[in-house]
Design a protein around this motif. Sequence first.
Motif, PDB file in Angstrom:
ATOM      1  N   ASN A 140       0.813  -1.214   0.000  1.00 22.54           N
ATOM      2  CA  ASN A 140       0.000   0.000   0.000  1.00 22.54           C
ATOM      3  C   ASN A 140       0.845   1.262   0.000  1.00 22.54           C
ATOM      4  O   ASN A 140       0.375   2.321  -0.408  1.00 22.54           O
ATOM      5  CB  ASN A 140      -0.930  -0.001   1.224  1.00 22.54           C
ATOM      6  CG  ASN A 140      -2.100  -0.944   1.065  1.00 22.54           C
ATOM      7  OD1 ASN A 140      -3.072  -0.619   0.394  1.00 22.54           O
ATOM      8  ND2 ASN A 140      -2.009  -2.117   1.655  1.00 22.54           N
ATOM      9  N   ILE A 141       2.105   1.156   0.454  1.00 22.97           N
ATOM     10  CA  ILE A 141       2.995   2.315   0.471  1.00 22.97           C
ATOM     11  C   ILE A 141       3.707   2.479  -0.867  1.00 22.97           C
ATOM     12  O   ILE A 141       3.802   3.578  -1.419  1.00 22.97           O
ATOM     13  CB  ILE A 141       4.045   2.183   1.595  1.00 22.97           C
ATOM     14  CG1 ILE A 141       3.360   2.040   2.953  1.00 22.97           C
ATOM     15  CG2 ILE A 141       4.973   3.379   1.604  1.00 22.97           C
ATOM     16  CD1 ILE A 141       4.319   1.744   4.086  1.00 22.97           C
ATOM     17  N   ALA A 142       4.220   1.384  -1.398  1.00 25.72           N
ATOM     18  CA  ALA A 142       5.057   1.455  -2.597  1.00 25.72           C
ATOM     19  C   ALA A 142       4.449   0.745  -3.800  1.00 25.72           C
ATOM     20  O   ALA A 142       4.400   1.303  -4.898  1.00 25.72           O
ATOM     21  CB  ALA A 142       6.437   0.860  -2.287  1.00 25.72           C
ATOM     22  N   PRO A 145       1.036   2.550  -5.443  1.00 21.96           N
ATOM     23  CA  PRO A 145       1.301   3.817  -6.147  1.00 21.96           C
ATOM     24  C   PRO A 145       2.176   3.646  -7.395  1.00 21.96           C
ATOM     25  O   PRO A 145       1.896   4.233  -8.439  1.00 21.96           O
ATOM     26  CB  PRO A 145       2.018   4.664  -5.080  1.00 21.96           C
ATOM     27  CG  PRO A 145       1.573   4.095  -3.786  1.00 21.96           C
ATOM     28  CD  PRO A 145       1.429   2.629  -4.017  1.00 21.96           C
ATOM     29  N   THR A 240      -3.710  10.473  -3.143  1.00 21.20           N
ATOM     30  CA  THR A 240      -2.765   9.361  -3.297  1.00 21.20           C
ATOM     31  C   THR A 240      -1.710   9.378  -2.207  1.00 21.20           C
ATOM     32  O   THR A 240      -1.366   8.333  -1.635  1.00 21.20           O
ATOM     33  CB  THR A 240      -2.091   9.422  -4.682  1.00 21.20           C
ATOM     34  OG1 THR A 240      -3.097   9.366  -5.694  1.00 21.20           O
ATOM     35  CG2 THR A 240      -1.130   8.258  -4.862  1.00 21.20           C
ATOM     36  N   ALA A 244      -1.053   6.675   0.946  1.00 24.94           N
ATOM     37  CA  ALA A 244       0.245   6.100   1.294  1.00 24.94           C
ATOM     38  C   ALA A 244       0.494   6.232   2.798  1.00 24.94           C
ATOM     39  O   ALA A 244       1.108   5.346   3.414  1.00 24.94           O
ATOM     40  CB  ALA A 244       1.359   6.784   0.504  1.00 24.94           C
ATOM     41  N   GLY A 247      -0.952   3.384   4.455  1.00 27.10           N
ATOM     42  CA  GLY A 247      -0.039   2.239   4.377  1.00 27.10           C
ATOM     43  C   GLY A 247       1.054   2.302   5.432  1.00 27.10           C
ATOM     44  O   GLY A 247       1.437   1.275   5.999  1.00 27.10           O
TER      45      GLY A 247
END
Length: 407
Positions: A140-142, A145, A240, A244, A247
């Motif tokens: 969800n962080i990297a 996106p 967006t 993040a 996340g």
Amino acid sequence: MPLALLALAVGAFGIGTTEFVMMGLLPDVAADLGISIPAAGHLVSAYALGVVVGAPLLAAGTARMSRRTVLIGLMVLFVVGNVLSALAPGNGSLLAARFLSGLPHGAFFGVGAVVATTLVAPERKARSVSLMFLGLTVANIAGVPVATLMGQHLGWRATFLGVSAIGVAAIVSLALLIPRTDAPGAASSGLRGEVAALRSLPVWLALGTTVAGFGALFAAYSYITPMLTDAAGYADASVTVLLALFGVGATAGNLLGGRLADHAMRATLFGGLVSLALVLALFPLLMSSAWSAALAVVLLGTAAFVTGSPLQLMVMEKASAAPSLASSANQAAFNLANAGGAWIGGLALAAGFGVTSPALAGAALAVLGLGVAGTAYAVDRRRVARPARERLVAGHLPQETARAVRS
């Protein structure tokens, strides 16, 4: 921690990316296939349906196989589903490919969680599960996106080819790092033993806690964008970055929950659900300004994912004789929570209670989850106390133990 946990995390990263990236690609997919965005939204549902169907069926059907072989086979199926998604000529074939991609999801996390706990000492089981789920939260962080940007610039089909490459990397990692001495999932009981595990009331109470607890999360998270734009005043382009942040909070909560659950599993679960209810109840206040809304997004991820590892471990312990099916069923319960929570949050929104009302509906679900968890605790105490009381009546307990049972 064993390197084999890294292989499980790589697989979780790929699965988490393909699960959530479709939400960011819906406009691109809809425009390319000539369908409406609501119709394209069925692609999200098709994946979730695949998870719910595949989790119990694949876990039960592979009960006599080596868990290492099962994990590799599930990732092969994952790669095939994503390649077919990239090559799908129309909406119907893409729906089928997304359903196929979802089939291995629940079984991978379920069987993977069982394998993770066998790789470490008993006092580190929850931490090992949290490290496997780290791949999901980092996605969800990297992962999401980056995959979304890839789809927007190179076409959505390139995204699924990229996810397929992650799946191939996971297959190689699993083949190299998961021990070959891994035992079959339920060699002594097979499918019958796995199915019998789901007849236990404590297992169903644990699954019910997952549905209610994570339903609370998705009641709010499904409508987080209008909350951030309409209530907190953020521009659409900022969402967006804020997602993040969710996340980041989920990753922190996942690691914290794993560490705490190794010391006090039940207390960690109760604390996480109480925290989740409080955060969601405060959402109308927190969404009144930009800085507090950003904090709310982080806290939501943290509070929700603190409960992830203890819930997974609780299901496995309640079905200790054959944990793979029950563990996989917990992933199906998570996806039922996704669908059910979004539906309940939507009801609050449609009723005209305000843009932040889904969060209040989520707070009510968190309280419900706390009630189910409390019921599970009471059932466990009763089951433990009953044999002791029977021995007390028979005069087989030491005097000090007898006083404790009476109390």
